[in-house]
Design a protein around this motif. Structure first.
Motif, mmCIF file in Angstrom:
data_model
loop_
_atom_site.group_PDB
_atom_site.id
_atom_site.type_symbol
_atom_site.label_atom_id
_atom_site.label_comp_id
_atom_site.label_asym_id
_atom_site.label_seq_id
_atom_site.Cartn_x
_atom_site.Cartn_y
_atom_site.Cartn_z
ATOM 1 N N LEU A 1 0.830 -1.199 0.000
ATOM 2 C CA LEU A 1 0.000 0.000 0.000
ATOM 3 C C LEU A 1 0.870 1.257 0.000
ATOM 4 N N ASP A 2 1.944 1.234 0.806
ATOM 5 C CA ASP A 2 2.844 2.394 0.835
ATOM 6 C C ASP A 2 3.483 2.625 -0.529
ATOM 7 N N GLN A 3 3.861 1.538 -1.175
ATOM 8 C CA GLN A 3 4.468 1.664 -2.504
ATOM 9 C C GLN A 3 3.473 2.242 -3.507
ATOM 10 N N ALA A 4 2.223 1.750 -3.411
ATOM 11 C CA ALA A 4 1.198 2.258 -4.326
ATOM 12 C C ALA A 4 0.939 3.739 -4.084
ATOM 13 N N ASN A 5 0.883 4.136 -2.811
ATOM 14 C CA ASN A 5 0.672 5.553 -2.491
ATOM 15 C C ASN A 5 1.824 6.415 -2.988
ATOM 16 N N ALA A 6 3.043 5.885 -2.831
ATOM 17 C CA ALA A 6 4.215 6.623 -3.306
ATOM 18 C C ALA A 6 4.171 6.801 -4.814
#
Length: 226
Positions: A180-185
């Motif tokens: 999720l963090d990667q997608a948000n980034a």
């Protein structure tokens, strides 16, 4: 009196040592107590019979002693009355009764000894049964605690398995958080890139606007003759 021989081992047995050697204390104690209760009933019956013999022997001795004294009293009365022949008869009967009294004393002493042994055996057996009953409750309580501990240990193993599942779940959740963090980034980067494109486009028109203003200024000067 064969029962005296039968219970000789009970009188001398070490019950605590017996309990310590039991493989299945709970069941063996119950069985042993049932046997002792049965034996106690026999001891009570035998003790009652022996005590009855003692009572009968004592009664016969007392009656004989009373008869000896009665003949003595009659002999004295006969002497006082001057009847020596009567006195001799009473004294002769007294001698017979005295000999009988001696025999009855021996019988009574033997009966009293047997009764004392039986009472001692009875009291010892009752005390042993009481001791076993007290220890039985303690042993059974320990067994119950041990079984409870065993169930707790089994539940502990199950809980440990759940903890393993929780650990795996935590890892999966951590991985999901990273994704999720990667997608948000990535989204943030894309938005930033889009803003930069608009900025370049705006600069294009800003330049055009600047050119238009300069052209308009030049035309104005020409008009005014400057």
């Amino acid at each position: 009196m064969g029962i005296l021989s039968r219970f000789k081992d009970i009188m001398s047995s070490n019950i605590n040592a017996l309990l310590d050697t039991m493989e299945d204390p709970s069941k063996i104690i119950d069985q042993y107590l049932r046997d002792l209760e049965s034996d106690l009933g026999k001891v009570k019956a035998e003790t009652a019979a022996v005590m009855a013999e003692e009572t009968r022997a004592k009664r016969e001795l007392d009656e004989c002693s009373a008869e000896v004294q009665r003949m003595q009293d009659y002999a004295e009365k006969a002497v006082k009355a001057g009847n020596d022949d009567d006195a001799r008869q009473f004294l002769s009967k007294k001698k017979l009764q005295t000999d009988q009294e001696t025999s009855l004393k021996h019988i009574y002493e033997a009966a009293a000894g047997n009764a004392a042994k039986m009472r001692q055996m009875h009291d010892k057996l009752v005390a042993d049964i009481g001791s076993l009953n007290a220890r039985k409750d303690s042993v059974k309580a320990k067994i119950a605690v041990a079984k409870t501990q065993e169930r707790i240990n089994q539940m502990g193993s199950s809980v440990a398995g759940v903890q393993g599942t929780m650990s795996a779940f935590d890892k999966m959740e951590a991985k999901a958080d990273r994704l999720l963090d990667q997608a948000n980034a990535m989204t943030e980067l894309n938005e930033s890139a889009a803003k930069d494109d608009v900025g370049d486009l705006a600069k294009k028109y800003d330049t055009m606007q600047t050119v238009d203003v300069e052209d308009e200024l030049a035309a104005l000067k020409a008009k005014l003759g400057e």
